[in-house]
Design an enzyme around this catalytic site. Sequence first.
Site: not given
Lengths: 237, 201
Positions: A146, A156, A161
């Site tokens: 994105y 990115r 995460h």
Amino acid sequence: MVDPVPYNTRDWDVHPAYDYGPYASTRLRAPKQPLVKIDHTLSEVTGPSFGPDSAPELEADLTRNARINGEPLGERIIVTGRVLDEDGRAVPNAMIEIWQANSCGRYIHEIDQHDAPLDPNFTGAGRTLTDDDGRYTFLTIRPGAYPWGNHYNAWRPAHIHFSLFGPGFAARLVTQMYFPGDPLQPIDPIFNGAPSREAMAALVSDFSIDITQPEWALGFTWDIVLRGRNATPMENQ
Amino acid sequence: MAKQTSSQTVGPYFAYGLTPGELTGINYVGFTGNCLASPETQGEHIVIHGHVIDGEGAPVNDAMLEIWQANAAGRYRHSEDERDDVALDETFHGFGRTGTDRNGQYRFDTIKPGPVPGRGNVLQAPHVILCVFARGMLSHAYTRMYFSDEADPNESDPVLNSVEDVRRPTLIAERSRSGGQTVYWFDIHLQGDRETVFFDV
């Protein structure tokens, strides 16, 4: 009481410095003063501990934990690995929380206004505890890349995460897992914040045909190393 | 020896992953959000309140804070705190987590911790461990919050004493009364003249 055995120092050869110019948001947020070194007391070696109730089994399956009217769209993937300490010992009972963009590169978050569709059946959030062997497994959807505002045409690389609690608060880690062969990695300021090639390479998962399940999902493996200790209190006494 | 895995930023989009209770009202067991104490919890009930502030004095509205603390008697709920003579409180776990709001403010409802021993059994002043995560921070930062009404214990605390005099006030929360509650105000400055002391833990 006997002094607790300290954790090994935070290894600044692998952790990014706060001040890292290419990542623009560090400019006003990076602490400038040197960190003050402290010896570990009970306050540092203890930390929250979690049990199975903290991570219901469904929460390890992001393809099911947010379904409203169907399956989330995208490429199903299995992400599995072990949480280890620096001596290669398994870290059991480690709480892992993950969050990620959907297959189109969009997060469910009020401030993510990227012009890509949300998926009503996917929040991209999951959690699990490692087993006695330090192993975790998630079933999810491969996240998309994105755009972000760091610099002109910044994107990115695809990532998930990860937040981890080891046995003590000193071992706390928040990081990101990347995918092999992603051409965006070499030009991503966050990925490149890791201070060496080795440190960056360790953030990239491996594709595994053994983990891949026929007619079902591709498999990726990623091991995570938390701070260890030279000895346990038991061994010390 | 294997290398530690690198830290990476928590980014701006952690809410569904880390603070889902703030969106859905559902907290997973062990994750009580920003309210650590129930009415039955022993000790002085307090509010820890403050801002996270960047190098230009602007509020940081997408930080995530975690706290870890002992109970009112000074005992941690953890297998390595083996002091059976100091009672656990069944209603208190000692871990809290919150995101900052659009004004960069945060709040924890908790109890004031008792003192816990430091190295060599020297008693430490009461304190809360605080961990700061944010977009723009590739690694998290540890600090400690001490209490302004504990002047004597603060004076002899080994960790506070390892900090130069001029920076020590950044670690001490100011006690006040507000709306019938005891409030400790603790601003976290990531940079600037009043940069909070962060520790290499």
